[in-house]
Design an enzyme around this catalytic site. Structure first.
Site, PDB file in Angstrom:
ATOM      1  N   CYS A  69      33.383  32.390  42.329  1.00  7.69           N
ATOM      2  CA  CYS A  69      32.812  33.680  41.923  1.00  7.69           C
ATOM      3  C   CYS A  69      32.242  33.672  40.506  1.00  7.69           C
ATOM      4  O   CYS A  69      31.190  34.251  40.268  1.00  7.69           O
ATOM      5  CB  CYS A  69      33.835  34.782  42.135  1.00  7.69           C
ATOM      6  SG  CYS A  69      34.126  35.046  43.914  1.00  7.69           S
ATOM      7  N   LYS A  71      33.044  43.803  45.449  1.00  7.40           N
ATOM      8  CA  LYS A  71      32.131  42.961  46.241  1.00  7.40           C
ATOM      9  C   LYS A  71      32.889  42.369  47.413  1.00  7.40           C
ATOM     10  O   LYS A  71      34.120  42.256  47.376  1.00  7.40           O
ATOM     11  CB  LYS A  71      31.561  41.850  45.361  1.00  7.40           C
ATOM     12  CG  LYS A  71      32.636  40.959  44.785  1.00  7.40           C
ATOM     13  CD  LYS A  71      32.079  39.953  43.809  1.00  7.40           C
ATOM     14  CE  LYS A  71      33.183  39.107  43.235  1.00  7.40           C
ATOM     15  NZ  LYS A  71      33.937  38.315  44.218  1.00  7.40           N
ATOM     16  N   ASP A 102      37.271  38.761  38.906  1.00  5.56           N
ATOM     17  CA  ASP A 102      38.308  38.615  39.938  1.00  5.56           C
ATOM     18  C   ASP A 102      39.690  38.172  39.422  1.00  5.56           C
ATOM     19  O   ASP A 102      40.328  37.304  40.031  1.00  5.56           O
ATOM     20  CB  ASP A 102      37.841  37.626  41.020  1.00  5.56           C
ATOM     21  CG  ASP A 102      36.611  38.109  41.788  1.00  5.56           C
ATOM     22  OD1 ASP A 102      36.092  39.193  41.468  1.00  5.56           O
ATOM     23  OD2 ASP A 102      36.166  37.391  42.702  1.00  5.56           O
ATOM     24  N   HIS A 152      38.046  40.502  57.508  1.00  2.66           N
ATOM     25  CA  HIS A 152      36.740  40.072  56.988  1.00  2.66           C
ATOM     26  C   HIS A 152      36.300  38.739  57.600  1.00  2.66           C
ATOM     27  O   HIS A 152      37.129  37.863  57.874  1.00  2.66           O
ATOM     28  CB  HIS A 152      36.837  39.941  55.466  1.00  2.66           C
ATOM     29  CG  HIS A 152      35.538  39.757  54.797  1.00  2.66           C
ATOM     30  ND1 HIS A 152      35.204  38.603  54.135  1.00  2.66           N
ATOM     31  CD2 HIS A 152      34.461  40.574  54.696  1.00  2.66           C
ATOM     32  CE1 HIS A 152      33.976  38.717  53.643  1.00  2.66           C
ATOM     33  NE2 HIS A 152      33.509  39.912  53.970  1.00  2.66           N
TER      34      HIS A 152
HETATM   35  C1  VGL Z   1      36.653  33.843  45.449  1.00  2.00           C
HETATM   36  C2  VGL Z   1      36.835  32.595  47.376  1.00  2.00           C
HETATM   37  C3  VGL Z   1      36.825  33.738  48.138  1.00  2.00           C
HETATM   38  C4  VGL Z   1      36.586  33.877  43.962  1.00  2.00           C
HETATM   39  C5  VGL Z   1      36.637  34.994  46.211  1.00  2.00           C
HETATM   40  O1  VGL Z   1      36.911  34.918  43.351  1.00  2.00           O
HETATM   41  O2  VGL Z   1      36.196  32.844  43.358  1.00  2.00           O
HETATM   42  N1  VGL Z   1      36.746  32.652  46.034  1.00  2.00           N
HETATM   43  N2  VGL Z   1      36.719  34.924  47.540  1.00  2.00           N
END
Ligand code: VGL
Ligand code: ZN
Length: 209
Positions: free
Chosen positions: A156, A111, A13, A57
């Site tokens: 994540c 995801k 991410d 979402h």
């Molecule tokens: C993430 C919160 C919401 C991350 C993704 O990548 O850690 N954290 N969505």
């Protein structure tokens, strides 16, 4: 550390919304890019993950009138932290950071694209049952030792490493190639989980040696 054909670097991410100026900016989020590039040069296999949400979402605070970002709600699968809208499919915030330069990556796992389920882990969504397909991919390709880097350490990255252990894979997290959100002590809590699950926290210098 000697690296081989069974090793994979999973870059989690590294997207605009998790970097300074983004909607869910992780402090110093973009500081992971340099150490990731140094690591990437050593790996035969690289996989990227990309948080990829529909516009309304269920994990977004805006989908829950009266709630604020970082509140917790009960969804069908249990407790869910609410986030500011981030990584909306096709938006600038969902794009990888422009400085991330990994054209050799072999797979991009998206995801969090199901409206009603969030997904921190690269393996299973937050119901802990819905698979992303990554386990099958790694299994078919005999990639069994997983090195994690990216954002966020305590969400994540952390959930992905814990799920890797749950699947019987070796999981190492390159600490200096990650940054944490650290919401309500989440970084320390994740490290306690790492210790319990056998996730190895390591400095990237040790991997590069
Ligand atoms: C993430 C919160 C919401 C991350 C993704 O990548 O850690 N954290 N969505
Ligand atoms: Zn998200």
């Amino acid at each position: 550390m000697k690296l081989g054909a069974e090793d994979v670097l999973i870059v989690v991410d590294v997207q605009n919304d998790f970097c300074p100026g983004g909607a869910l900016a992780v402090p110093e989020g973009d500081a992971v890019i340099e150490p990731i590039h140094r690591l990437a040069a050593k790996f035969e296999h690289i996989v990227l993950t990309q948080d990829w949400h529909p516009a309304h979402h269920a994990s977004f605070e805006a989908a829950h009138p009266g709630k604020e970002p970082f509140d917790t709600v009960e969804l069908a699968y249990g407790a869910q932290t609410l986030w500011p809208a981030h990584c909306v499919q096709g938006s600038w915030g969902a794009e990888f950071h422009a400085a991330l330069d990994l054209p050799q990556a072999e797979l991009i796992v998206r995801k969090g694209f199901r409206q009603e389920i969030d997904s921190y882990s690269a393996f299973f969504e937050n119901d802990r049952r819905t698979p992303t397909g990554l386990a099958g991919y790694l299994g078919e390709r005999r990639l069994t030792r997983l090195f994690f880097a990216g954002l966020a350490y305590d969400y994540c990255v952390g959930y992905s490493a814990l799920d890797a252990r749950r699947l019987g894979l070796t999981a190492l997290v390159a600490r200096d190639a990650c940054r944490a959100i650290d919401l309500r002590g989440s970084a320390a809590a994740m490290e306690a989980e790492f210790a319990r699950a056998g996730v190895v926290v390591i400095e990237s210098a040790e991997i590069l040696q």
